[in-house]
Design a protein around this motif. Structure first.
Motif, mmCIF file in Angstrom:
data_model
loop_
_atom_site.group_PDB
_atom_site.id
_atom_site.type_symbol
_atom_site.label_atom_id
_atom_site.label_comp_id
_atom_site.label_asym_id
_atom_site.label_seq_id
_atom_site.Cartn_x
_atom_site.Cartn_y
_atom_site.Cartn_z
ATOM 1 N N LEU A 69 -11.340 8.078 -17.020
ATOM 2 C CA LEU A 69 -10.331 9.330 -16.826
ATOM 3 C C LEU A 69 -10.268 10.047 -18.216
ATOM 4 O O LEU A 69 -10.388 11.150 -18.308
ATOM 5 N N THR A 70 -10.486 9.195 -19.481
ATOM 6 C CA THR A 70 -10.481 9.877 -20.634
ATOM 7 C C THR A 70 -11.688 10.694 -20.989
ATOM 8 O O THR A 70 -11.573 11.845 -21.305
ATOM 9 N N LEU A 71 -13.054 9.945 -20.454
ATOM 10 C CA LEU A 71 -14.091 10.893 -20.908
ATOM 11 C C LEU A 71 -14.320 12.081 -20.037
ATOM 12 O O LEU A 71 -14.751 13.234 -20.309
ATOM 13 N N THR A 72 -14.114 12.087 -18.749
ATOM 14 C CA THR A 72 -14.074 13.145 -17.924
ATOM 15 C C THR A 72 -13.205 14.217 -18.228
ATOM 16 O O THR A 72 -13.264 15.165 -18.164
ATOM 17 N N ALA A 73 -11.725 13.773 -18.658
ATOM 18 C CA ALA A 73 -10.717 14.928 -18.744
ATOM 19 C C ALA A 73 -11.357 15.473 -20.136
ATOM 20 O O ALA A 73 -11.199 16.760 -20.377
ATOM 21 N N CYS A 74 -11.942 14.748 -21.231
ATOM 22 C CA CYS A 74 -12.312 15.245 -22.340
ATOM 23 C C CYS A 74 -13.305 16.223 -22.121
ATOM 24 O O CYS A 74 -13.273 17.761 -22.568
ATOM 25 N N LEU A 75 -14.399 16.124 -21.223
ATOM 26 C CA LEU A 75 -15.398 16.918 -20.955
ATOM 27 C C LEU A 75 -14.974 18.225 -19.922
ATOM 28 O O LEU A 75 -15.279 19.377 -20.087
ATOM 29 N N LEU A 76 -13.897 17.959 -19.116
ATOM 30 C CA LEU A 76 -13.242 19.090 -18.483
ATOM 31 C C LEU A 76 -12.467 20.012 -19.592
ATOM 32 O O LEU A 76 -12.755 21.345 -19.183
ATOM 33 N N VAL A 77 -11.966 19.561 -20.474
ATOM 34 C CA VAL A 77 -11.406 20.461 -21.379
ATOM 35 C C VAL A 77 -12.225 21.244 -22.199
ATOM 36 O O VAL A 77 -12.145 22.413 -22.379
ATOM 37 N N PHE A 78 -13.387 20.548 -22.616
ATOM 38 C CA PHE A 78 -14.480 21.176 -23.403
ATOM 39 C C PHE A 78 -14.931 22.356 -22.373
ATOM 40 O O PHE A 78 -15.428 23.291 -23.014
ATOM 41 N N VAL A 79 -15.445 21.908 -21.219
ATOM 42 C CA VAL A 79 -15.982 23.333 -20.530
ATOM 43 C C VAL A 79 -14.881 24.294 -20.264
ATOM 44 O O VAL A 79 -15.421 25.335 -20.471
ATOM 45 N N ALA A 80 -13.925 24.076 -20.121
ATOM 46 C CA ALA A 80 -12.918 25.027 -19.961
ATOM 47 C C ALA A 80 -12.404 25.880 -21.201
ATOM 48 O O ALA A 80 -12.476 27.102 -21.217
ATOM 49 N N ALA A 81 -12.687 25.126 -22.318
ATOM 50 C CA ALA A 81 -12.472 25.686 -23.480
ATOM 51 C C ALA A 81 -13.713 26.969 -23.564
ATOM 52 O O ALA A 81 -13.576 28.041 -24.244
ATOM 53 N N HIS A 82 -14.910 26.400 -23.220
ATOM 54 C CA HIS A 82 -16.136 27.268 -23.326
ATOM 55 C C HIS A 82 -16.028 28.330 -22.495
ATOM 56 O O HIS A 82 -16.368 29.529 -22.777
ATOM 57 N N VAL A 83 -15.458 28.419 -21.145
ATOM 58 C CA VAL A 83 -15.482 29.390 -20.261
ATOM 59 C C VAL A 83 -14.357 30.234 -20.672
ATOM 60 O O VAL A 83 -14.662 31.512 -20.738
ATOM 61 N N VAL A 84 -13.344 29.972 -21.215
ATOM 62 C CA VAL A 84 -12.430 30.878 -21.714
ATOM 63 C C VAL A 84 -12.885 31.477 -22.851
ATOM 64 O O VAL A 84 -12.748 32.877 -23.049
#
Length: 383
Positions: A69-84
């Motif tokens: 959960l932690t690793l996937t959540a971190c990657l999800l936030v990382f992806v979202a930050a780059h999209v923004v």
């Protein structure tokens, strides 16, 4: 080695590319957003600050959560930050996105390093850590030049989209392969007990060495371009090739550290830290020689990341009493160095000129060499 290690390396590759590629994109960002280059340069500092804060914070908050959960959540936030970041026209939003991406990156790396030490036998941990950290050095070799090429062809936003895409692929693989718990029972230690490991003299010694060694690396590496073009008189188009050579050396250094840190780590540090001092000093002295550039770029990359990789393995071994926070300790130390180095290098440019960052890097490496030798010298003189 477990397939998960290589999946983590892919994620680290995407994150490392994001961390380093921005330096080549700053001019395009400045022109596109209509802001001074100096303001666009703040984006790099924002990422470093996020890395320093994010590692211990995420590790502490997520210590009782599933690693998956932690690793996937971190990657999800990382992806979202780059999209923004790829969509925005505001520097403030892009800056905030960089800080958030760095927070996620640091949290991911801290948890990933902690997982490695729990799924791999002790005698193979140094090599396993090197396999994961190879993603960072490969980012220097391939990710940064590729990002710069994308930026030149289709604009800086295309590089952010590419990083987001690669991180998404890594996210899917991490979600599929990461265990819900890194060990049979998972880490359940008390937070205060884990933090108490920082009282260890060996751990604090390793962390201080990490700050100095990485500070020396980023002090000199950040300002390699003017040394190549102004001091050595090479064309600007040569700079990416020099950076690739440095990255190839870094990859070789991390690989060697993975093989030697477990059994010959002390020898690596006894030889490597003085060699770093000599290398940066020699480059500063021979800066006008193109031959010195071609020879010393891979050598210094290998020494910097070989010593750095060994220090990470030494830190993780000393932090064995902190199964969830241990991975954040070297992350913070290395990124404090990444903050300290460019600041000192920029300051040195004034009084010392183009080679000032190399001289400052040599001084930081000398501090590391003295700090490494200090316990032995103290025991000898006390007797």
């Amino acid at each position: 080695m477990p397939v998960l290690l290589y999946v983590l390396a892919v994620a680290v590759f995407a994150q490392g590319t994001s961390e380093f590629v921005l330096a080549g994109l700053v001019p395009g960002i400045s022109a596109d957003l209509g802001v001074p280059v100096a303001q666009a340069g703040w984006l790099t500092a924002g990422f470093a600050v996020g890395m320093v804060v994010g590692a211990p914070l995420t590790a502490a908050l997520a210590r009782r959560l599933s690693p998956r959960l932690t690793l996937t959540a971190c990657l999800l936030v990382f992806v979202a930050a780059h999209v923004v970041g790829a969509l925005t026209d505001q520097l403030a939003v892009l800056f905030a996105g960089r800080v958030v991406a760095a927070l996620a990156n640091a949290g991911f790396l801290a948890v990933a390093l902690s997982i490695v030490t729990r799924i791999v036998p002790v005698d193979r941990q140094a090599r396993a850590l090197a396999a994961v950290l190879a993603g960072t050095t490969l980012a220097l070799v391939a990710g940064v030049p590729a990002g710069a090429l994308l930026g030149a062809l289709w604009g800086w936003r295309s590089a952010l989209w590419a990083i987001a895409g690669l991180a998404t692929v890594a996210l899917v693989a991490v979600a599929a392969l990461t265990p819900r718990r890194p060990g049979p029972d998972g880490p359940r230690g008390d937070l205060r007990v884990e933090l108490s490991t920082l009282r260890s003299p060996v751990l604090r010694h390793s962390l201080a060495l990490g700050v100095l060694v990485n500070g020396a690396t980023f002090c000199a590496f950040t300002y390699v371009a003017p040394v190549v073009t102004d001091a050595a008189g090479l064309a600007p188009v040569v700079v990416p090739a020099v950076l690739v050579l440095f990255g190839l050396g870094a990859f070789a250094g991390v690989t060697a550290a993975g093989r030697l840190a477990g059994t010959h780590g002390r020898l690596v540090l006894w030889v490597g830290t003085p060699a770093l001092v000599a290398g940066w000093t020699l480059w500063a002295t021979l800066a006008a020689s193109p031959t010195a550039v071609w020879v010393l770029a891979p050598v210094q990359g290998a020494l910097s990341f070989g010593v750095g990789g060994t220090l990470i393995a030494r830190t993780m071994a000393a932090a064995h009493g902190a199964p969830t926070l241990g991975g954040s300790f070297p992350t913070v130390a290395l990124n404090l160095g990444a903050l300290l180095g460019p600041v000192l290098g920029g300051w040195a440019l004034g009084p010392l000129g183009t080679t000032g960052p190399m001289v400052a890097g040599a001084a930081l490496a000398a501090g590391a060499a003295l700090l490494w030798a200090a316990p032995v010298l103290a025991r000898r003189f006390v007797r």
